[in-house]
Design an enzyme around this catalytic site. Structure first.
Site, PDB file in Angstrom:
ATOM      1  N   GLU A 145       0.828  -1.216   0.000  1.00  0.00           N
ATOM      2  CA  GLU A 145       0.000   0.000   0.000  1.00  0.00           C
ATOM      3  C   GLU A 145       0.862   1.265   0.000  1.00  0.00           C
ATOM      4  O   GLU A 145       0.792   2.086   0.921  1.00  0.00           O
ATOM      5  CB  GLU A 145      -0.973   0.001   1.183  1.00  0.00           C
ATOM      6  CG  GLU A 145      -2.069  -1.027   1.034  1.00  0.00           C
ATOM      7  CD  GLU A 145      -3.165  -0.927   2.092  1.00  0.00           C
ATOM      8  OE1 GLU A 145      -2.922  -0.347   3.159  1.00  0.00           O
ATOM      9  OE2 GLU A 145      -4.268  -1.430   1.839  1.00  0.00           O
ATOM     10  N   GLU A 306      -6.295  -8.136  -1.397  1.00  0.00           N
ATOM     11  CA  GLU A 306      -6.819  -8.250  -0.037  1.00  0.00           C
ATOM     12  C   GLU A 306      -8.324  -8.039  -0.126  1.00  0.00           C
ATOM     13  O   GLU A 306      -8.785  -6.928  -0.363  1.00  0.00           O
ATOM     14  CB  GLU A 306      -6.217  -7.187   0.895  1.00  0.00           C
ATOM     15  CG  GLU A 306      -4.722  -7.327   1.088  1.00  0.00           C
ATOM     16  CD  GLU A 306      -4.138  -6.278   2.039  1.00  0.00           C
ATOM     17  OE1 GLU A 306      -4.900  -5.684   2.832  1.00  0.00           O
ATOM     18  OE2 GLU A 306      -2.923  -6.042   1.971  1.00  0.00           O
TER      19      GLU A 306
END
Ligand code: GLA
Ligand code: ZN
Length: 663
Positions: A145, A306
């Site tokens: 991220e 995810e």
């Protein structure tokens, strides 16, 4: 190798070695085909400066691989270890108040720091050499991220120097910099690039031009940080992919630019995130928009790396997904273009910050209802994934989405309730609830494939972009422009040559002579026979001959003046919307604009029921998703046959039906 479609994020280093084989068996029985591992395990891979230990990861990869489960390796550069930070405290980032952020979370790093970069080069080279040919390793995720956890990004001495070098490359001379930043205001002129700082908090106010360049620089720095890792990995890992886990509309890095480094984009999707302000029901169009923007970053199918698998939460928690909801949300990802779904995470962690971010398995490791639901889901949907692979939606509407506009509105939001991304999502909502699919498209993208282009808040404007919009309409496109179009040039200085929206007046047939910022009030707008509410802003317009009025203001000192207009230009039509339409007005307006442009909904809308289409050269797939916790029905279209579901047209709570037709 066959295509892989389902996986989990796995952290074997958090559990006893003796448990791994059981995990692998449970995964295999569930239909899991791949895992992502190691993206936070720097210390386990390099426990001391001169000691590398890949043994545990080798073992995990091998054990899983023998059971038919492949691995995506994460580089652990989101979590520099304590020994490194202790030895080189300058690796820690410094915030805008000049405070050093400490060790103890993650991403406690400065991405320009040369010492940190050299540690990364060494570790990533070793990992790529070691795993680049491993037959069980299919791909890589550099870092995690990127742009997350950094707040306002680092303002340390190293970042300041890098910013100065970036400005020198861009402007060459301080005269040019001073012009571009408008430094004559408040005596901000620079004699030397060395005088420029990484922006710290000021006593009062900021220079908007300087701030825009700072945000651009920070984005470029993250891209550069990633490029270094990508180049190393590509050198050794010729047959393995590189992807990265995006966060939808997150703003810190320009995801279009980052995407140029990647084989495909991945994304982290948490529809029941505890941090979301609304219930999943109310935020559904935002979830849909998020998936569409992720697909749009590279304009190709993407992966979810995810996908929510239970209650989310760090210190406080969100709701438990109801039976069927985890599957529904995974289907929503697929319906918008995901070719694979990796669930976060395998087993709920017993230690650390994320003890309450629940995995498929509970803390005890015993399979329960989430395991059973997702097991059934994977077994049912896996064959479908083969058919869907590579297919894309059929889209006639593009919504222009740009990071530069987002940055500019962060710097000067105009109004407490105005955000660029929020505004873009408001236009998207009306399309989504009407069952009209949309892409997001960058300003440098291909407009020509769309019948209708919505371009809200095109605030920063260049002559090239103006020309592109003019050409689009002249050649038959329908274009919607709004308030605050063409206000600034690329350096974030106000345009002064003519009235707004600048040259785009030629297409829009309007000039903005004045405006009102609707602080603490709404404005009434009359559209046809009805009166609606609008928000944030009112542009006061002078119309060119031939411009048609679609709506007028119905309150304030400008009651009766035009608010929304349409103007034919070349073969097309340009709409101008001088305010932010409230939801009801937005629905009416976009219904009319879509009809005029010949854009039809996929199916007649039903509350809480979402529809999307994916298509390849053989077949079209229609997804109908019931987000409600109660049954819903919909009108089944002709010529389709049911591919997934019990009874076409009748949806159980949280059920998804997939219908198909050959083409
Ligand atoms: C993000 C991160 C994961 C994890 C989850 C849950 O998506 O990528 O590492 O932290 O959030 O918080
Ligand atoms: Zn720094």
């Amino acid at each position: 190798m066959e295509q892989l479609h389902f996986g989990v994020d796995y952290y074997p280093e958090h559990w006893e070695r003796a448990r791994w084989a059981k995990d692998a068996d449970l995964m295999r029985d569930m239909g899991i085909q791949m895992v992502r591992m190691a993206e936070f395990s720097w210390h386990k891979l390099q426990p001391r400066e001169d000691v590398f230990d890949f043994g545990w990861l080798d073992e995990a990869i091998e054990l899983l691989g023998r059971k038919g489960i492949y691995t995506i390796v994460g580089t652990p550069t989101a979590a520099p270890p304590a020994w490194m930070v202790h030895k080189h405290p300058d690796i820690l980032p410094m915030d805008r108040e000049g405070r050093v952020r400490g060790f103890g979370g993650r991403h406690h790093d400065c991405q320009s720091n040369p010492t940190y970069r050299s540690y990364i080069r060494k570790l990533v080279t070793k990992m790529a050499e070691h795993y680049g040919q491993n037959p069980y390793v299919i791909g890589w995720q550099p870092d995690n991220e990127l742009g997350n956890s950094h707040q306002e990004l680092c303002t340390c001495a190293s970042c300041r120097q890098h910013f100065q070098a970036w400005l020198r490359r861009k402007y060459q001379t301080t005269e040019e910099l001073n012009r571009a930043w408008g430094t004559a205001f408040w005596s901000q002129e620079y004699n030397d690039f060395a005088e420029v700082t990484a922006p710290r908090i000021t006593v009062t106010g900021e220079n908007p031009s300087a701030m825009l360049d700072w945000k651009r620089f920070c984005s470029d720095l993250i891209v550069d940080f990633t490029r270094e890792q990508v180049e190393i990995i590509r050198k050794y890992a010729k047959n393995q992919f590189i992807t990265h886990n995006y966060m939808g509309f997150a703003d810190k890095v320009d995801y279009y630019k980052l995407g140029e480094l990647l084989d495909f984009v991945s994304h982290d999707q948490y529809p029941g995130g505890f941090y979301l302000p609304k219930t999943p029901h109310e935020s559904n169009h935002i979830l849909a928009a998020t998936l569409d923007v992720v697909r749009s970053y590279k304009n190709q199918p993407f992966w979810i790396i995810e996908q929510q698998s239970g209650i989310t939460g760090w210190e406080i928690m969100g709701r438990a997904p109801a039976p069927g909801q985890l599957s529904l949300w995974a289907m929503q990802s697929i319906a918008h273009g995901a070719d694979a779904v990796v669930f976060f995470r395998w087993r709920t962690c017993a230690m650390g910050t994320e003890q309450y971010w629940h995995g498929i398995l509970p803390h005890s490791g015993n399979p329960g209802r989430r395991y059973e639901e997702l097991q059934d889901f994977i077994h049912e949907v896996n064959p479908l994934m083969e058919l869907l692979h590579g297919s894309m939606p059929q889209v006639q509407v593009g919504i222009v989405f740009s990071f530069e506009q987002e940055y500019a509105f962060q710097i000067q939001p105009h109004h407490r309730d105005l955000s660029y991304t929020g505004q873009v999502q408001k236009y998207y909502r009306a399309l989504c609830e009407r069952n009209v699919p949309a892409d997001f498209v960058p300003e440098h993208g291909d407009f020509s494939k769309y019948k209708l282009l919505l371009a809200p808040l095109q605030y920063i404007m260049s002559p090239e972009l103006e020309q592109k919009y003019l050409d689009f309409v002249r050649q038959g496109g329908h274009l919607l422009l709004t308030m605050r179009t063409g206000v600034k040039d690329k350096t974030n200085l106000c345009m002064t040559e003519r009235e707004l929206p600048g040259r785009l007046s030629e297409a829009a047939g309007v000039e903005v002579l004045d405006y009102d910022c609707l602080r603490d009030t709404q404005v009434k707008v009359r559209f046809g026979e009805e009166e609606f509410a609008a928000n944030i802003w009112s542009d006061l317009l002078r119309l060119w001959p031939g411009t048609e009025i679609l709506a007028n203001y119905a309150s304030e000192f400008y009651a009766g003046e035009p608010c929304i207009t349409a103007h034919p230009y070349g073969e097309g039509i340009c709409y101008y919307v001088g305010t932010e339409p409230g939801e009801a007005l937005m629905d009416r307006l976009l219904a009319q604009i879509c009809d005029t442009a010949g854009v039809r909904p996929i199916l007649p809308p039903v509350a809480d029921v979402e529809c999307t289409v994916r298509q390849n050269d053989r077949a079209r797939f229609l997804f109908v998703l019931n987000h409600a916790g109660e049954p819903r029905s919909y009108q089944t279209p002709e010529h389709y046959r049911l591919l997934k579901g019990q009874q076409a047209g009748k949806l159980q709570p949280y059920e998804t039906q997939v219908l198909t037709m050959e083409i």
